[in-house]
Enzyme design. Sequence first.
Site, mmCIF file in Angstrom:
data_model
loop_
_atom_site.group_PDB
_atom_site.id
_atom_site.type_symbol
_atom_site.label_atom_id
_atom_site.label_comp_id
_atom_site.label_asym_id
_atom_site.label_seq_id
_atom_site.Cartn_x
_atom_site.Cartn_y
_atom_site.Cartn_z
ATOM 1 N N GLU A 170 -3.782 -1.482 -1.621
ATOM 2 C CA GLU A 170 -2.762 -2.008 -0.706
ATOM 3 C C GLU A 170 -1.336 -1.663 -1.092
ATOM 4 O OE1 GLU A 170 -3.149 -6.021 0.613
ATOM 5 O OE2 GLU A 170 -5.084 -5.648 1.529
ATOM 6 N N GLU A 371 -11.999 -4.237 2.113
ATOM 7 C CA GLU A 371 -11.864 -5.700 2.161
ATOM 8 C C GLU A 371 -11.893 -6.164 3.608
ATOM 9 O OE1 GLU A 371 -8.438 -7.418 0.175
ATOM 10 O OE2 GLU A 371 -8.661 -6.057 -1.532
HETATM 11 C C1 PNW Z 1 -5.317 -8.608 0.229
HETATM 12 N N1 PNW Z 1 -1.510 -9.556 5.383
HETATM 13 O O1 PNW Z 1 -4.001 -9.086 0.428
HETATM 14 C C2 PNW Z 1 -5.495 -8.332 -1.263
HETATM 15 O O2 PNW Z 1 -5.956 -7.040 -1.531
HETATM 16 C C3 PNW Z 1 -6.315 -9.346 -1.969
HETATM 17 O O3 PNW Z 1 -6.026 -9.335 -3.340
HETATM 18 C C4 PNW Z 1 -6.103 -10.704 -1.326
HETATM 19 O O4 PNW Z 1 -6.634 -11.762 -2.051
HETATM 20 C C5 PNW Z 1 -6.716 -10.620 0.062
HETATM 21 O O5 PNW Z 1 -6.225 -9.508 0.789
HETATM 22 C C6 PNW Z 1 -6.508 -11.874 0.918
HETATM 23 O O6 PNW Z 1 -5.158 -12.086 1.133
HETATM 24 C C7 PNW Z 1 -3.442 -9.211 1.687
HETATM 25 O O7 PNW Z 1 -0.435 -10.139 5.458
HETATM 26 C C8 PNW Z 1 -2.197 -9.789 1.764
HETATM 27 O O8 PNW Z 1 -2.052 -9.062 6.413
HETATM 28 C C9 PNW Z 1 -1.550 -9.913 2.976
HETATM 29 C C10 PNW Z 1 -2.162 -9.453 4.139
HETATM 30 C C11 PNW Z 1 -3.432 -8.879 4.074
HETATM 31 C C12 PNW Z 1 -4.074 -8.776 2.842
#
Ligand code: PNW
Length: 465
Positions: A170, A371
């Site tokens: 990410e 994910e």
């Molecule tokens: C991801 N959004 O984070 C990360 O890769 C993980 O470590 C995390 O725990 C998981 O998704 C759940 O949040 C994100 O704003 C953070 O769309 C923000 C977003 C999406 C994924």
Amino acid sequence: MTATGERSFPEGFWWGVATSAYQIEGAWDEDGKGPSIWDTYAHVPGNIRNGDTGDVGNDHYHRYREDVALMSSLGAGAYRFSISWPRIFPEGTGRPNEKGLGFYDRLLVELLAAGIEPFATLYHWDLPEALQVAHGGWQSMNTVHAFADYAGFVASRFSDRVRHFFTLNEFHSFVDMGHRGVRAEVGGGKTVRLALAPGLELSDADLNQVRHHSVLAHGLATRAIRERARAGTKVGFAENIGTAVPIIDTPEHVSAAEAATRDLNAAYMTVMLEGAYPDSYLAEAGSAAPRFTDEELETISTPLDFVGINVYRPSAYVEPSEDSRGYRTLPVSASHPTMGSSWHLLDPAVMYWAPRLTTSLWDPESIFITENGCAAADVPAADGRVYDTDRVMFLRACLTELQRSVAGGAPVDGYFHWSAQDNLEWGDGFGTRFGLVYVDFRTLERTPKLSADWFRHAAQRNAVV
Ligand code: PNW
């Protein structure tokens, strides 16, 4: 039974679960591990809800045997985990820490004995603090080169057992949220602000340069892995793709969604898969555009074996427009539903469109959903079980859409559910639960939820159930 048969996945499809080092390992200063920027950030009061930290986390560092057995019981055939850079190189560079390597050796022994295929991510946001202090972290090319060296070294040590490596997880999240803060639209014109370590507020020019460094780190790491890993080792990235979802499935609307998706990912997926920044991105950045060379663009776009996409929510809804961009971004309804995280706008159709648009825009050889998942309230009932009917709804709806995408020709080879178990949800702390397995953070006892039953049946039948 016929309905289920019609919604099956191709033979050999990987059903996996995912985690990351800082979110589950704990043992933050054990066996010679150096501090990461997340250790530093979490130790500052106010940065994480309720003062939670990953110091102990899920204590996975000591309970990995139990955790691998749990994954087996979920029917997972694959596990996406991340390697903690400061466990291997406590200061980011220099001499490797054998004790840190030993932990991943033990984990791999356990996974392979259980018949679970390991997929390793090399960077899931836990930068060695020493690199932040000495060089400003990702603001410096020193960090970029240090990452490539670390990636090549890890591949040389583990590629006899790990056949798939993800370079960075990410880009958009750790770069933009860590170095500026991002506002995510959640409907009705409301937004939520998202921040991650190291919690900086950089200027446009500096932020664009960090973005460029992150994709360059990916390209150099890909090359280092290819040089030092066993022949046949596969490499790709895992990006939180910004997906523009069209309102109607017609060629005009899909073209608008393609143009918008290409723009949304300009600084990351687009440059990694096309080898150039879109003109619109550079024009909009103006004098704050990143500084780069043609040779760097070539490195950044080194051909990959697969593309990993993390799919949670649509970034935008679009329709065609007559202007030069070819699309118009639509407002999101004030009553649009969300899942358990503030930012998590619900639309399972994104699980159809993200692979479809990735395929039509960039035609990768292979795609992994690295994910997908959601947070839910997850309160144990009187009988001790956790009835997460909302997560079951989410899973069934998302996998129905993914199946439709694959049946339509998207080359998706696997799905990793986020997450194998509840864990530290970054700034939201332990209270925001994403697991198929419930964790009591006082006793660290693990209990599979109702959604774990759904996942096991789906994985065993290789179909939507
Ligand atoms: C991801 N959004 O984070 C990360 O890769 C993980 O470590 C995390 O725990 C998981 O998704 C759940 O949040 C994100 O704003 C953070 O769309 C923000 C977003 C999406 C994924």
